[in-house]
Design an enzyme around this catalytic site. Structure first.
Site, PDB file in Angstrom:
ATOM      1  N   SER A 456      54.825  34.423  38.582  1.00  0.00           N
ATOM      2  CA  SER A 456      54.374  34.421  37.190  1.00  0.00           C
ATOM      3  C   SER A 456      52.853  34.305  37.103  1.00  0.00           C
ATOM      4  O   SER A 456      52.205  34.972  36.277  1.00  0.00           O
ATOM      5  CB  SER A 456      55.041  33.284  36.421  1.00  0.00           C
ATOM      6  N   PHE A 459      51.079  37.708  37.802  1.00  0.00           N
ATOM      7  CA  PHE A 459      51.109  38.671  36.711  1.00  0.00           C
ATOM      8  C   PHE A 459      50.272  38.210  35.521  1.00  0.00           C
ATOM      9  O   PHE A 459      49.693  39.047  34.811  1.00  0.00           O
ATOM     10  CB  PHE A 459      52.557  38.939  36.294  1.00  0.00           C
ATOM     11  N   HIS A 460      50.203  36.906  35.259  1.00  0.00           N
ATOM     12  CA  HIS A 460      49.312  36.425  34.204  1.00  0.00           C
ATOM     13  C   HIS A 460      47.854  36.739  34.542  1.00  0.00           C
ATOM     14  O   HIS A 460      47.082  37.149  33.668  1.00  0.00           O
ATOM     15  CB  HIS A 460      49.495  34.915  34.001  1.00  0.00           C
ATOM     16  N   GLU A 461      47.492  36.564  35.804  1.00  0.00           N
ATOM     17  CA  GLU A 461      46.117  36.865  36.213  1.00  0.00           C
ATOM     18  C   GLU A 461      45.830  38.367  36.122  1.00  0.00           C
ATOM     19  O   GLU A 461      44.744  38.774  35.670  1.00  0.00           O
ATOM     20  CB  GLU A 461      45.892  36.363  37.640  1.00  0.00           C
ATOM     21  N   ILE A 464      45.175  39.574  32.525  1.00  0.00           N
ATOM     22  CA  ILE A 464      43.947  39.099  31.882  1.00  0.00           C
ATOM     23  C   ILE A 464      42.716  39.504  32.680  1.00  0.00           C
ATOM     24  O   ILE A 464      41.734  40.022  32.121  1.00  0.00           O
ATOM     25  CB  ILE A 464      43.988  37.572  31.698  1.00  0.00           C
TER      26      ILE A 464
END
Length: 534
Positions: A456, A459-461, A464
């Site tokens: 997770s 994919f957040h990194e 953004i």
């Protein structure tokens, strides 16, 4: 007099009271309390004591029908004056049978709440006491909070408009510079080609034209290319941040769907082979029936509001066109409201701030706190627009039946509960394709949870950092920081056994601290990079 003496006889009185209680479901608790209550002022004579108890019993327990019938008997006998007790009912002399209707109408006012009736019958807690507060309904207070919230924020919006004017420019939604993002748009349109490639691989595997290791290798190549291709396109072209974020979100969804498609078909092939060898029970002998590689099911899965592939889904019977229209109107309204908050509040605050890890600490705290309210509103509106409105619109158009896209995450007692409830499509994907496969391969539960958070965080990194063209790993660190928060909130929940403690910790770290801090960090890092770039 014989009737009066018989009715005043204690044995006859108790016998009649018992009969009336069983036929009319009368509660005699109040009478028993009067007999036991030392504060009731009873006369010393036994007859007067019996009269008072009998009167009290009649006032509290006699129904109106018995009262009226007894009153009519009294009126027929010609006794117009004076009151007497008759058959467990109280009759008040009033001058004849014409008073029956009035006595029926005023029965509750005259006889049910006399001055001698006990007002306090059992032990009760105040509604806001610590023992009773969570057993009460707080709907009225919730409505009050909504009214106050609307009033306060309306005043702030009016004050902001009077002071600064409307800050949204004409090019907020679309401008000539948006045309330079056409490569990202074309990249977005080409992503379904990876799904077609995955289908062709599964078709080869279904016909047993390639071996299982080759199938796995091809799927790894396809899924990896589906995420690297958008990353390269965003880094190559100087596009707007929001365009890059949109493309990365779409690419991440495609990657998750392709992994689910490959993993599910791999598992169905394994079940089919086990069934052919006789290793499975007769209930699983129809494995070949649901292992059906078909382009129609894949196409439906790629557009359906789910990340977990299966050959069929629960479907609704029809499409409610009027309902879809109303949801689309809501989506437009809330999207415009988010844009208003971003342009009118968030942008000015961020532009007038400094890097939160540099400079004056108190000033940084003030900026974070001031930014926390508008970012919270945008986050809640984003959740409502995306997880509720958009997913339900898509599900209604596709007649997708399972619409549990989220649970009541706002009541989460711990951070772990929040991550299980706020994004159900991703949670189901993690459980199905990461968590339980890790457990089946002997990996401990704690390590499996860390692996899920690690994926997770990646994919957040990506979603953004890639659109911002900067890799500071703030989002990655923020997601991995959820692991100690999970341990902390679980400890607090077990120690205090209070649902409010973990919930308040969750709201503080997500709304007050986490999101404003992440926004300030990325904004100033991007601005500093642009200043250094010639």
């Amino acid at each position: 007099m014989a009737d009066s003496q018989e009715s005043l006889n204690p044995k006859t009185l108790r016998r009649r009271t018992h009969s009336t209680t069983s036929s009319n479901k009368i509660d005699t608790v109040g009478v028993n309390e009067i007999e036991k209550d030392p504060t009731v002022n009873l006369d010393s004579s036994d007859e007067d004591r019996t009269n008072l108890v009998t009167n009290q019993e009649s006032l509290l327990n006699a129904d109106s029908s018995s009262l009226i019938s007894n009153g009519e008997e009294e009126n027929e006998s010609g006794d117009g004056g004076g009151g007497r007790i008759r058959g467990g009912g109280v009759v008040s002399g009033g001058g004849g049978g014409d008073c029956g209707g009035e006595r029926s109408t005023n029965f509750a006012e005259k006889y049910m709440y006399r001055a001698s009736a006990p007002a306090h019958r059992r032990v009760k807690e105040s509604p806001l006491s610590s023992d009773a507060i969570f057993r009460q309904s707080h709907a009225g207070l919730f409505n009050l909070c909504i009214v106050v919230l609307v009033a306060v924020n309306s005043r702030l919006i009016i004050e902001n408009l009077m002071k600064y004017g409307l800050l949204i420019g004409s090019g907020f939604w679309f401008s000539s510079t948006s045309l330079r993002d056409w490569p990202l748009f074309m990249c977005c349109l080409s992503l379904p080609l990876f799904a077609v490639a995955a289908y062709m691989v599964e078709k080869l595997a279904k016909n047993k034209l390639v071996s299982e290791p080759v199938v796995v290798s091809l799927h790894v190549l396809i899924t990896t290319a589906s995420i690297l291709y958008p990353v390269c396109m965003i880094l190559k072209f100087d596009s707007a941040v929001m365009s890059g974020v949109t493309l990365m979100l779409f690419a991440s969804v495609v990657w998750l769907k392709l992994v689910s498609y490959a993993h599910t078909n791999y598992d169905m092939r394994a079940l089919s082979k086990s069934s052919d060898k006789g290793d499975m029970s007769s209930n699983s002998s129809d494995t070949d029936n649901f292992y059906n590689v078909n382009i129609k099911s894949l196409a439906y899965f790629m557009v359906a509001p789910t990340l977990c592939y299966q050959t069929s889904y629960p479907r609704t019977t029809c499409i409610r066109k009027g309902w879809v229209t109303r949801q689309c109107i809501k989506l437009a309204i809330f999207t415009a409201f988010m844009g208003f908050i971003v342009e009118q509040y968030i942008n000015p605050i961020v532009q007038n701030s400094q890097h939160p890890l540099k400079g004056d600490l108190l000033y940084a705290i003030e900026r974070v706190l001031k930014l926390s309210v508008p970012t919270l509103y945008v986050w809640l509106c984003m959740f409502y627009c995306f997880f509720h409105l958009w997913f339900n619109i898509l599900a209604e158009v596709l007649r997708f039946g399972d619409r549990e896209f989220y649970k009541d995450w706002w009541n989460a007692k711990t951070v772990e509960e929040y991550w299980r409830m706020w994004n159900m499509p991703v949670h189901k994907w993690m459980v199905r394709h990461i968590y339980f496969p890790c457990l089946r391969n002997g990996i401990p539960k704690g390590v499996a949870v860390v692996i899920a958070f690690f994926i997770s965080a990646i994919f957040h990194e990506l979603c953004i950092a890639v659109p911002c063209h900067i890799f500071k790993f703030w989002a990655f660190i923020g997601i991995l920081f959820q692991v100690p928060l999970v341990l902390l909130t679980n400890y607090l929940q077990n120690k205090f056994q209070n649902t409010m403690v973990g919930n308040m910790v969750f709201w503080f770290f997500f709304s007050i601290l986490g999101q404003p801090m992440c926004l300030l960090l990325y904004y100033h890092d991007v601005m500093n990079q642009r200043v250094r770039t010639p």
